[in-house]
Design a protein around this motif. Structure first.
Motif, PDB file in Angstrom:
ATOM      1  N   PRO A  22       8.507  21.722  -0.750  1.00 44.51           N
ATOM      2  CA  PRO A  22       9.849  21.446  -0.241  1.00 44.51           C
ATOM      3  C   PRO A  22      10.935  21.929  -1.190  1.00 44.51           C
ATOM      4  N   ALA A  23      12.138  22.082  -0.658  1.00 45.56           N
ATOM      5  CA  ALA A  23      13.329  22.267  -1.482  1.00 45.56           C
ATOM      6  C   ALA A  23      13.837  20.900  -1.922  1.00 45.56           C
ATOM      7  N   LEU A  24      14.488  20.866  -3.072  1.00 41.88           N
ATOM      8  CA  LEU A  24      15.063  19.612  -3.553  1.00 41.88           C
ATOM      9  C   LEU A  24      16.260  19.234  -2.679  1.00 41.88           C
ATOM     10  N   GLN A  25      16.239  18.034  -2.142  1.00 40.22           N
ATOM     11  CA  GLN A  25      17.334  17.565  -1.294  1.00 40.22           C
ATOM     12  C   GLN A  25      17.813  16.175  -1.696  1.00 40.22           C
ATOM     13  N   ASP A  26      17.430  15.739  -2.878  1.00 34.17           N
ATOM     14  CA  ASP A  26      17.775  14.401  -3.342  1.00 34.17           C
ATOM     15  C   ASP A  26      18.259  14.475  -4.784  1.00 34.17           C
ATOM     16  N   ASP A  27      18.617  13.314  -5.307  1.00 33.82           N
ATOM     17  CA  ASP A  27      18.904  13.158  -6.724  1.00 33.82           C
ATOM     18  C   ASP A  27      17.686  12.497  -7.363  1.00 33.82           C
ATOM     19  N   VAL A  28      17.115  13.153  -8.382  1.00 34.54           N
ATOM     20  CA  VAL A  28      15.899  12.634  -9.001  1.00 34.54           C
ATOM     21  C   VAL A  28      16.089  12.518 -10.509  1.00 34.54           C
ATOM     22  N   GLU A  29      15.268  11.689 -11.125  1.00 39.44           N
ATOM     23  CA  GLU A  29      15.260  11.535 -12.570  1.00 39.44           C
ATOM     24  C   GLU A  29      13.878  11.887 -13.103  1.00 39.44           C
ATOM     25  N   THR A  30      13.855  12.465 -14.292  1.00 38.23           N
ATOM     26  CA  THR A  30      12.599  12.903 -14.883  1.00 38.23           C
ATOM     27  C   THR A  30      12.765  12.958 -16.391  1.00 38.23           C
ATOM     28  N   ARG A  54       6.939  13.029 -17.814  1.00 40.60           N
ATOM     29  CA  ARG A  54       7.237  13.263 -16.401  1.00 40.60           C
ATOM     30  C   ARG A  54       7.963  14.596 -16.305  1.00 40.60           C
ATOM     31  N   VAL A  55       7.520  15.465 -15.389  1.00 43.15           N
ATOM     32  CA  VAL A  55       8.055  16.830 -15.324  1.00 43.15           C
ATOM     33  C   VAL A  55       8.427  17.183 -13.892  1.00 43.15           C
ATOM     34  N   PRO A 218      21.399  15.538 -19.623  1.00 44.13           N
ATOM     35  CA  PRO A 218      21.835  16.693 -18.841  1.00 44.13           C
ATOM     36  C   PRO A 218      21.375  16.613 -17.391  1.00 44.13           C
ATOM     37  N   VAL A 219      22.135  17.284 -16.530  1.00 44.26           N
ATOM     38  CA  VAL A 219      21.853  17.285 -15.096  1.00 44.26           C
ATOM     39  C   VAL A 219      21.797  18.732 -14.618  1.00 44.26           C
ATOM     40  N   VAL A 220      20.756  19.069 -13.880  1.00 42.42           N
ATOM     41  CA  VAL A 220      20.635  20.384 -13.258  1.00 42.42           C
ATOM     42  C   VAL A 220      20.973  20.238 -11.783  1.00 42.42           C
ATOM     43  N   HIS A 221      21.954  20.998 -11.336  1.00 45.16           N
ATOM     44  CA  HIS A 221      22.394  20.934  -9.948  1.00 45.16           C
ATOM     45  C   HIS A 221      21.774  22.076  -9.156  1.00 45.16           C
ATOM     46  N   THR A 222      21.306  21.780  -7.954  1.00 42.70           N
ATOM     47  CA  THR A 222      20.844  22.769  -6.988  1.00 42.70           C
ATOM     48  C   THR A 222      21.753  22.671  -5.762  1.00 42.70           C
ATOM     49  N   PRO A 223      21.620  23.564  -4.786  1.00 43.19           N
ATOM     50  CA  PRO A 223      22.523  23.507  -3.633  1.00 43.19           C
ATOM     51  C   PRO A 223      22.513  22.183  -2.887  1.00 43.19           C
ATOM     52  N   LYS A 230      15.953  14.058 -19.578  1.00 47.06           N
ATOM     53  CA  LYS A 230      16.165  13.908 -21.017  1.00 47.06           C
ATOM     54  C   LYS A 230      16.209  15.273 -21.696  1.00 47.06           C
ATOM     55  N   PHE A 231      15.411  16.198 -21.159  1.00 49.61           N
ATOM     56  CA  PHE A 231      15.346  17.550 -21.703  1.00 49.61           C
ATOM     57  C   PHE A 231      15.340  18.552 -20.549  1.00 49.61           C
ATOM     58  N   ILE A 232      15.831  19.748 -20.844  1.00 53.89           N
ATOM     59  CA  ILE A 232      15.758  20.866 -19.905  1.00 53.89           C
ATOM     60  C   ILE A 232      15.066  22.031 -20.596  1.00 53.89           C
TER      61      ILE A 232
END
Length: 427
Positions: A22-30, A54-55, A218-223, A230-232
């Motif tokens: 799937p494509a990401l369509q939510d807000d998730v934490e990892t 967690r990845v 940090p937060v990574v944004h997708t469409p 915690k890390f990118i």
């Protein structure tokens, strides 16, 4: 939302079946958000998952869409600049550590294939083929250099011996590396992605990272979603675009071209490469080739600086193939494609950290199949607080291309033209 399929290639046409992701369509934490589902990102994800992190992996298109799923499929040791060049640049202590890692990537690939039962047509044995006596002298020096760092699975071959392993009369000799070899590169990436998911990792396709919000978390944004971590780990390489401007300034996407013949049949295939080794020549602008699992010849070469797609790939590569194997003049080409790799001015990989929590590796400079697997391990070590090997790469000196973004392509092309002349005239 746009759906980006694989480009047409032999690898895409013969890929193992995998479920849609799937494509990401939510807000998730990892714990860790990995940007890019190529070898670097998948290798890092696997090592991190095995360590209890967690990845979440974000892929702009499909797993292995970039160089990881389009390359020549050759397991080649060391780096695009060898250990002696590194030693002259950074001194013996740092070079010693980098030299000890130079042969690790291939071992990681074999371990992954065995542990996760990845079906990717893995074969042992890679040949460096010398066209001139000067190149043969270089291979003799390279053998001594590699053996100094503990790599002993090497055999120098004279002209008679190399013709036993490749039916090409261009070569005066060569070196066989039995720890080298070849794989179906896209199937390796697909198998590693399945391994990531088997360990509880989450992988989203068609989910390009469009913005990184830097900070303590940090937060990574997708469409259509975002990942707070915690890390990118930034692992987009030649397909990263301008997501991280600091990384784009010191690198340049370049294209390489590959063709694949129709199936040759067992007899003809065995006559070309009797032991089924892969081959690359020793020119600066080198050609490389191998047999696929279904007995096609996969032949690649050429570089397009700036990553433009040539209008007629077969017209560029087929003459190179016929120069090596004129006996294939009536063989049909079934597939032709291009793919991008990321070039650095030093031709050494760029590894580092932005702030406290954004890590990256990029710029394999055409030598990425083994290095990317090592890079994933080194990045994972750094996130676990073991940074010695990470620092050995991070401390390598790097500079932007002369003339900046505007002039980097013509300057690189001019340099390639110069080295191409040297190849042609045997210097």
């Amino acid at each position: 939302m746009a759906n980006t399929p694989y480009p047409e290639s032999y690898y895409a046409a013969s890929a193992n079946a995998v479920p849609p992701r799937p494509a990401l369509q939510d807000d998730v934490e990892t714990d860790v958000c990995v940007i890019g589902a190529g070898y670097t990102g998948l290798s890092a994800a696997l090592f991190l998952l095995e360590s209890g992190f967690r990845v979440t992996v974000l892929e702009a298109a499909k797993v292995g869409f970039g160089a990881s799923g389009r390359n020549g499929g050759q397991i080649v040791n060391s780096y695009s600049r060898d250990i002696d060049v590194i030693e002259r640049s950074v001194g013996p202590k740092q070079a010693q550590l980098l030299g000890q890692m130079a042969f690790e990537g291939g071992r990681i690939i074999r371990e992954r294939v065995a542990r996760y039962n990845i079906q990717c047509d893995l074969k042992d044995g890679g040949v460096f083929a010398a066209i001139t006596p000067k190149q043969m002298g270089h291979l003799e020096s390279q053998k001594r250099l590699w053996e100094r760092f503990g790599h002993t699975q090497l055999e120098l071959m004279d002209q008679r011996r190399i013709r036993e392993v490749v039916a090409c009369d261009q070569y005066v000799g060569g070196m066989l590396d039995m720890s080298g070899g070849h794989i179906h590169p896209l199937n390796l990436a697909l198998g590693e992605a399945a391994a990531v998911e088997s360990l509880g990792g989450t992988l989203y396709e068609q989910s390009p990272a469009v913005r990184i919000e830097r900070g303590a978390n940090p937060v990574v944004h997708t469409p259509q979603g975002k990942v707070r971590a915690k890390f990118i780990i930034v692992a987009g390489n030649a397909y990263l675009g301008n997501l991280v401007p600091e990384l784009a300034a010191k690198s340049m996407p370049c294209g390489t071209q590959v063709i694949t013949t129709e199936p040759l049949g067992d007899a003809l295939a065995k006559s070309l490469l009797p032991q089924d080794y892969c081959v690359e020549d020793c020119n600066y602008l080198l050609d490389y080739y191998r047999l696929s699992g279904d007995k096609r010849l996969i032949f690649g070469g050429g570089v397009v600086y700036g990553a433009r797609d040539p209008a007629n790939i077969e017209a560029i590569i087929r003459p190179k193939m016929l120069k090596a194997f004129p006996q294939l003049k009536d063989v049909k080409i079934d597939y032709a494609w291009t793919g991008n790799f990321l070039l650095t001015l030093s031709r050494l990989p760029q590894v580092g950290r932005l702030g406290d929590n954004i890590y990256y590796s990029q710029g394999c400079s055409g030598h990425g199949v083994t290095y990317t697997h090592l890079a994933g391990k080194v990045l994972a070590e750094a996130l676990r607080g073991q940074a010695e090997r990470f620092d050995a790469f991070a401390d390598l000196p790097h500079h932007p291309f002369p003339g900046g973004q505007l002039l980097r392509t013509p300057f690189a092309a001019l340099g390639a033209w110069y080295y191409g002349l040297r190849d042609k005239f045997g210097y």
